[in-house]
Design an enzyme around this catalytic site. Structure first.
Site, PDB file in Angstrom:
ATOM      1  N   CYS A  93       0.870  -1.302   0.229  1.00 33.31           N
ATOM      2  CA  CYS A  93      -0.142  -0.092  -0.019  1.00 33.31           C
ATOM      3  C   CYS A  93       0.882   1.285   0.102  1.00 33.31           C
ATOM      4  CB  CYS A  93      -1.007  -0.236   0.987  1.00 33.31           C
ATOM      5  SG  CYS A  93      -2.164   0.941   0.907  1.00 33.31           S
TER       6      CYS A  93
ATOM      7  N   GLU B 141      -3.469  -9.136   2.598  1.00 36.21           N
ATOM      8  CA  GLU B 141      -3.275  -9.536   3.852  1.00 36.21           C
ATOM      9  C   GLU B 141      -4.335  -9.369   4.811  1.00 36.21           C
ATOM     10  OE1 GLU B 141      -2.010  -5.396   4.668  1.00 36.21           O
ATOM     11  OE2 GLU B 141      -2.090  -7.116   2.837  1.00 36.21           O
TER      12      GLU B 141
ATOM     13  N   HIS C  82      -4.273  -4.808  -0.237  1.00 30.63           N
ATOM     14  CA  HIS C  82      -4.170  -5.371   1.142  1.00 30.63           C
ATOM     15  C   HIS C  82      -4.744  -6.798   1.189  1.00 30.63           C
ATOM     16  CE1 HIS C  82      -2.880  -2.108   3.437  1.00 30.63           C
ATOM     17  NE2 HIS C  82      -3.591  -1.288   2.783  1.00 30.63           N
TER      18      HIS C  82
END
Length: 302
Positions: A142, A237, A235
Site C-alpha cells: 500500500c 493480507e 491489502h
C-alpha cells in the site's frame, strides 16, 4: 514448516488457535536447517493487528521463518504500548549491519501527506536504500509500495477524487511470472487508500513491470530487478472484517465515509463480510517466500 515467534507475542495465541505451525526459540534451535530471516517494518498504527495479518500468511509455508520486527526511531507510535514495542521491536541502528533474506514494508496512514513531509521519511529512505544490498527481496504494501515507487523510480502518487475502498476484481497481466503462479485469471483483493499512481507512468519505466492490475483499482502488483523489489498497492493480507472495522470506525466518528464497494452482502453494513481473497493471499506470500526469498538467497550471507 513453522514460523518462529517469541513465546509472549500476543499474535501467537491467535495463530495457534488457527492451527498455524509455530515454534519457540528452544525448539527452533534443535532444527538442523537454514531458516529464513524476515524483517518486518511495521508502520501501521495498530501494530498487533498487522502482526497477526502478516504472520498468518508467513506461517503457512514449508519453510522455517524467523521474524524480526522493526520500528522507526524518528517517530513514536501512539496506538501501540511502549512495552510491546520495547519487547518485540528493534530499530534500524541495531540491525543495519545484518543481512536479511526478505523484508516487508507495510502501509501507513500518511498517504495524503507529501512523502518528504512524513516525519520518518529520511529514516525510511535510508532503510529502502539499505535493502538494495542487505535484503534478498523486499515486499512493499500500500503506502509502502507508493513510497518505494517514488523513491526508487520517481513515480509520483496523486490524490483520488474519492477513496479506493472495497473489494475489486483483478487480472493477471503476466502469467509467466512465478509470483503469480497458481493465480486464477480473475481474482479479488481488498483496497483502502486515498491516493494512487498512474499506470502509464509505471509502464514507461523500463525497470518496472506490472504483473496484475484492476480496471477499477489500477496497478496492483508490480516488481523490479527480478523480484528484488515487489510493490502491492492493496491489502491481500487483510482479514474478512478489516474493512468493516475501518468503515465503522470512521462512521462512528461522524466522518463522511462510503460503504466499501462489493464488500458487505447486499451492500448492508449490518451483514458480516466474507473473506473471498484468502487463498490468493496465501498463494502470493507462499510464492514470494519460495521463489524470491528461499530460492534466491545465499545459504550464507557474505
Amino acid at each position: 514448516m513453522p514460523i518462529k515467534l517469541p513465546k509472549l507475542l500476543p499474535a501467537r495465541d491467535i495463530l495457534e488457535k488457527e492451527n498455524i505451525f509455530i515454534m519457540d526459540d528452544e525448539r527452533a534451535s534443535q532444527q538442523d536447517i537454514r531458516p529464513l530471516n524476515i524483517l518486518i517494518l511495521n508502520l501501521m498504527p495498530e501494530k498487533e493487528k498487522t502482526e497477526a495479518h502478516l504472520l498468518r500468511l508467513l506461517g503457512n509455508t514449508p519453510l522455517q521463518v524467523n521474524i524480526h520486527f522493526l520500528k522507526t526511531a524518528t517517530y513514536e507510535s501512539k496506538n501501540t504500548s511502549p512495552y510491546h514495542l520495547e519487547q518485540f521491536y528493534t530499530t534500524f541502528k541495531e540491525i543495519k549491519e545484518k543481512k536479511f533474506d526478505g523484508m516487508i514494508i507495510t502501509g501507513a496512514p500518511v498517504e495524503n501527506m507529501p512523502f518528504e513531509q512524513v516525519e520518518y521519511w529520511e529514516e525510511l529512505v535510508e532503510i529502502m536504500n539499505w535493502t538494495k544490498t542487505n535484503v534478498t527481496s523486499t515486499l512493499h504494501i500500500c503506502w509502502g509500495a507508493q513510497a518505494a515507487l517514488y523513491h526508487h523510480f520517481g513515480i509520483h502518487k496523486y490524490e483520488l477524487p474519492e477513496k479506493c475502498f472495497g473489494i475489486f476484481s483483478h487480472i493477471v497481466n503476466d502469467r509467466s511470472e512465478k509470483l503469480l503462479r497458481g493465480f486464477d485469471d480473475i481474482y479479488l483483493a481488498p483496497h483502502s487508500r486515498h491516493t494512487d499512481v498512474v499506470m502509464e507512468d509505471i509502464e514507461k519505466c523500463p525497470d518496472l513491470k506490472i504483473l496484475s492490475s484492476s480496471e477499477e483499482a489500477g496497478a496492483f502488483i508490480m516488481y523490479a530487478n527480478g523480484g528484488r523489489q515487489i510493490m502491492i498497492t492493496g491489502h491481500l493480507e487483510y482479514e474478512a472484517q478489516t474493512l468493516a472495522e475501518e468503515y465503522w470506525r470512521d462512521f462512528n466518528k461522524g466522518l463522511a465515509t462510503q460503504i466499501p464497494v462489493n464488500y458487505f452482502p447486499d451492500n448492508n453494513p449490518e451483514n458480516p463480510a466474507l473473506n473471498r481473497w484468502r487463498c490468493h493471499a496465501h498463494l502470493l506470500f507462499s510464492n514470494w517466500l519460495n521463489y524470491y526469498v528461499y530460492q534466491a538467497t545465499p545459504f550464507e550471507w557474505n
